[in-house]
Design a protein around this motif. Sequence first.
Motif, short mmCIF file in Angstrom:
data_model
loop_
_atom_site.label_atom_id
_atom_site.label_comp_id
_atom_site.label_asym_id
_atom_site.label_seq_id
_atom_site.Cartn_x
_atom_site.Cartn_y
_atom_site.Cartn_z
N ASN A 114 31.44 6.51 2.22
CA ASN A 114 32.63 5.93 2.84
C ASN A 114 32.92 6.52 4.07
N SER A 115 33.41 5.69 5.00
CA SER A 115 34.01 6.10 6.24
C SER A 115 35.25 7.23 5.91
N HIS A 116 36.06 6.92 5.15
CA HIS A 116 36.91 8.06 5.00
C HIS A 116 36.78 9.32 4.53
N VAL A 117 35.34 9.31 4.12
CA VAL A 117 34.75 10.53 3.52
C VAL A 117 34.22 11.30 4.63
N VAL A 118 33.83 10.66 5.73
CA VAL A 118 33.06 11.66 6.91
C VAL A 118 33.77 11.26 7.99
N ILE A 119 34.86 10.82 8.33
CA ILE A 119 35.71 10.40 9.35
C ILE A 119 36.00 11.81 10.38
N ASP A 120 36.31 12.79 9.49
CA ASP A 120 36.42 14.31 10.18
C ASP A 120 35.42 15.09 10.50
N ASN A 121 34.06 14.78 10.27
CA ASN A 121 33.34 15.64 10.32
C ASN A 121 31.88 14.79 11.08
N ASN A 122 31.03 15.55 11.57
CA ASN A 122 29.77 15.06 12.16
C ASN A 122 28.58 15.38 11.23
N SER A 123 28.83 16.65 10.64
CA SER A 123 27.64 17.01 9.69
C SER A 123 28.02 17.53 8.35
N PHE A 124 27.26 17.34 7.51
CA PHE A 124 27.71 17.50 6.00
C PHE A 124 26.56 18.23 5.27
N SER A 125 27.09 18.63 4.02
CA SER A 125 26.09 19.37 3.11
C SER A 125 25.81 18.25 2.14
N ILE A 126 24.61 18.16 1.67
CA ILE A 126 24.25 17.05 0.46
C ILE A 126 23.34 17.88 -0.67
N GLN A 127 23.85 17.41 -1.73
CA GLN A 127 23.17 18.15 -3.01
C GLN A 127 22.82 17.04 -4.03
N THR A 128 21.48 17.15 -4.42
CA THR A 128 21.10 16.11 -5.41
C THR A 128 21.66 16.54 -6.86
N PHE A 129 21.17 15.70 -7.75
CA PHE A 129 21.35 16.00 -9.16
C PHE A 129 20.43 17.26 -9.70
N PRO A 147 35.00 -2.32 7.47
CA PRO A 147 34.86 -1.81 5.89
C PRO A 147 34.80 -0.46 5.76
N ASP A 148 35.14 0.19 4.40
CA ASP A 148 34.88 1.47 4.20
C ASP A 148 33.72 2.03 3.70
N VAL A 149 32.78 1.57 4.56
CA VAL A 149 31.39 2.30 4.44
C VAL A 149 30.81 3.07 5.63
N ALA A 150 29.97 4.07 5.43
CA ALA A 150 29.44 4.92 6.25
C ALA A 150 27.72 5.40 5.81
N LEU A 151 27.28 5.83 7.00
CA LEU A 151 25.60 6.03 6.78
C LEU A 151 25.38 7.47 7.18
N LEU A 152 24.90 8.35 6.68
CA LEU A 152 24.21 9.65 6.82
C LEU A 152 22.88 9.55 6.86
N PRO A 265 31.49 -4.72 -0.85
CA PRO A 265 30.19 -5.38 -1.24
C PRO A 265 29.06 -4.95 -0.47
N VAL A 266 27.80 -4.81 -1.35
CA VAL A 266 26.76 -4.13 -0.93
C VAL A 266 25.88 -5.13 0.44
N GLU A 267 26.38 -6.30 0.25
CA GLU A 267 26.05 -7.32 1.48
C GLU A 267 26.53 -6.64 2.93
N THR A 268 27.91 -6.33 2.76
CA THR A 268 28.74 -5.80 3.95
C THR A 268 28.18 -4.49 4.32
N LEU A 269 27.67 -3.77 3.34
CA LEU A 269 27.13 -2.38 3.75
C LEU A 269 25.90 -2.57 4.62
#
Length: 277
Positions: A114-129, A147-152, A265-269
Amino acid sequence: MDSRSRRDILKLSSIVIMAGLAGCTSQREPTSDAINQEQKTRIEELEALVKSKDKQIEELHREDSISEFSTDIIERAETMARDARNATVTVGGEGGSGGTGWILDANKGYVVTNSHVVIDNNSFSIQTFDGDSSSATRIGYYEDMIPDVALLQMDLEGIQELPIGDRSNLTKDDPLVTIGHPGTIGNWIMTLGRHKEYDEVFDTLYSTVPTSRGNSGGPLLTLEGNVVGVVSGSRLANDSEDDFSKSDVLYTQLPERDKLTTSAPVETLLESVDEWT
């Protein structure tokens, strides 16, 4: 006998067992080593019985929460979601911010959230299952979260991506699943609900799939495992108009109003991804 009464009986039996445990742990001095060992064995047996009763209570709670779905739907949802967890990640930013993400393109390392997840930072940590971790950079988002979507983008190899579905194929009450990280419960939590409607004015999917803080950015999936939306938040259901004013009830926990989960919706993404890449 309904599940609630069975659960109450199980709770009562657990209390009785605990009373027995209390009796076994008397502070009186044992008269012999044999008696002491006998008490220890009895305590272990009663503790095992309490655990067994507690497990039965948990299973009955689970039956209550999913009783509206057939066994076939539940089994299909569980099988699909366990596989989809491998393409669902945690997204962490500075200052404790974060949410859920999922792999859109394994070759390019694209992660959706989501955009609201990443709005305050430029870099992030990712962890898989599986426990693999990586840093990720923000490729695109919307400051107004509409829309409330974002891409990393990250650089992990050997990751699994999720297939894309079609929002227009959904019909009311279709079973839907999401996987996310509600912080007060844990990570990679699988939840099942139903599709309610698509709001064309707000370009939003509404469903009864249970979510909480931390689910933001998670995939909304069909039983076939196809993504039809990006979980973003919730709103009160239209029929949640109960008024508890001047209630005679002394609440130990405030009553919760029925909520619907909102998803882009995924189409909007995909339109946004085309714009950013």
